[in-house]
Write an enzyme that holds these catalytic residues in place. Structure first.
Site, PDB file in Angstrom:
ATOM      1  CG  HIS A  87      -2.614  -1.706  -9.350  1.00 27.22           C
ATOM      2  ND1 HIS A  87      -3.456  -0.874  -8.642  1.00 27.22           N
ATOM      3  CD2 HIS A  87      -1.609  -2.032  -8.506  1.00 27.22           C
ATOM      4  CE1 HIS A  87      -2.979  -0.704  -7.427  1.00 27.22           C
ATOM      5  NE2 HIS A  87      -1.857  -1.400  -7.318  1.00 27.22           N
ATOM      6  CB  CYS A 110      -0.920   0.009   1.225  1.00 25.17           C
ATOM      7  SG  CYS A 110      -1.920   1.507   1.367  1.00 25.17           S
ATOM      8  N   GLY A 158      -1.937   2.336  -6.902  1.00 30.84           N
ATOM      9  CA  GLY A 158      -2.770   2.571  -8.077  1.00 30.84           C
ATOM     10  C   GLY A 158      -2.277   3.745  -8.905  1.00 30.84           C
ATOM     11  CB  CYS A 176      -5.181   3.755  -4.780  1.00 31.14           C
ATOM     12  SG  CYS A 176      -4.386   2.127  -4.871  1.00 31.14           S
ATOM     13  CD  GLU A 190      -7.075   1.118  -2.537  1.00 31.71           C
ATOM     14  OE1 GLU A 190      -6.377   0.235  -1.989  1.00 31.71           O
ATOM     15  OE2 GLU A 190      -7.038   2.311  -2.191  1.00 31.71           O
TER      16      GLU A 190
END
Length: 307
Positions: A181, A86, A242, A239, A230
């Site tokens: 992703h 993350c 992301g 994100c 997510e």
């Protein structure tokens, strides 16, 4: 690295900090000086926005289990599942470690599930994270590409995924930055079908471990707007991984040039990628600190989930 005190015995009262990075919010837990026994149920209770503290993810700092790392960094989504990485959380992680006095080292080496990442806390530029390796093969995302049509743009392979109620399939760029992703380009991110197509892609059976679904609008070669649905959390205000995945996909498609400013609903991030090294920098904010009775939270959540 400073020498923290030994963990206390298990207690239902956990000290925590609530933090966010560009609106992506977290419950931060020190598992070095207090004993934290995390379970999916406890993660869900902490993340619950009615009975708990409320968060997109729960971040747990623990003693490293490999010699080159300063700490181990674990991430639990709001649904209780543990995930690999993350980016916004990583920025909060290093600030939390410094604020709690667990270490004064800067930069820090953090152990995640897929390796070690480097984090630097700069008072002027914000927190910068060296995000690790990017991968693009379907197998790297647990993606079943069999009998699926594909296209190409620049150096990128586009996987054409049929979506219900849409005449044309969605062209997805696949990027793994420890976590998976699937990025698509849209004309207007504000009007993008994030609430409907997002969960469809996130839970599509071709993705063995689900996927983070990104919706990217190109503003100019150094500027994009982004929304991300997510895994295990739904749409978040930002994100970090992301944002990195979107920029990498855009550069590979020939649409973007490093560095790129990524505007999210919660704030802006800066992403740099030269084809090898991937850097993300952005803001971090501590919102409040406190103590929580984890057993009481779990009892409240159990009633909610079984009523």
């Amino acid at each position: 690295m400073n020498s923290p005190t030994a963990p206390q015995s298990a207690s239902p009262l956990w000290r925590f900090s609530k933090m966010h990075g560009a609106g992506n919010d977290f419950v931060m837990l020190d598992g070095v000086t207090q004993r934290i026994e995390m379970t999916p149920e406890r993660a869900r209770a902490l993340a619950d926005r009615h009975f708990g503290i409320g968060a997109d993810q729960i971040l747990l700092v623990e003693t490293a289990t490999v010699p080159k790392a300063d700490f181990r960094y674990r991430i639990f989504n709001a649904d209780g599942g543990e995930v690999e990485h993350c980016g916004n959380g990583a920025r909060c992680f290093v600030r939390f470690v410094h604020e709690q006095g667990l270490s004064s080292a800067n930069p820090l080496q953090a152990q995640i599930r897929t390796g070690i990442i480097t984090l630097n806390d700069d008072p002027q530029r914000g927190v910068e994270v060296m995000m690790g390796t990017t991968r693009f093969a379907p197998a790297d995302l647990g993606f079943d590409s069999s009998n699926l049509k594909q296209g190409s743009q620049g150096q990128d392979t586009l996987w054409l995924l049929p979506v219900p109620d849409q005449t044309e399939p969605v062209a997805l760029s696949l990027v793994s930055i420890s976590n998976p992703h699937a990025v698509q380009v849209v004309d207007d991110v504000k009007q993008a079908p994030v609430a409907t197509v997002g969960p469809f892609i996130e839970s599509h059976p071709r993705f063995a471990n689900k996927v983070n679904a990104g919706f990217m609008q190109i503003v100019d070669p150094h500027h994009i707007k982004l929304r991300v649905y997510e895994r295990g959390a739904g749409e978040t205000l930002a994100c970090g991984t992301g944002a990195c995945a979107a920029v990498v996909a855009g550069i590979r498609r020939g649409l973007l040039q490093s560095p790129v400013v990524v505007d999210t609903r919660g704030g802006s991030l800066r992403i740099e990628w030269d084809g090898q090294t991937l850097r993300m920098s952005g803001p971090v904010q501590t919102v409040f600190t406190g103590q929580v009775d984890i057993d009481a939270l779990c009892a409240s959540l159990a009633r909610k989930e079984t009523f």
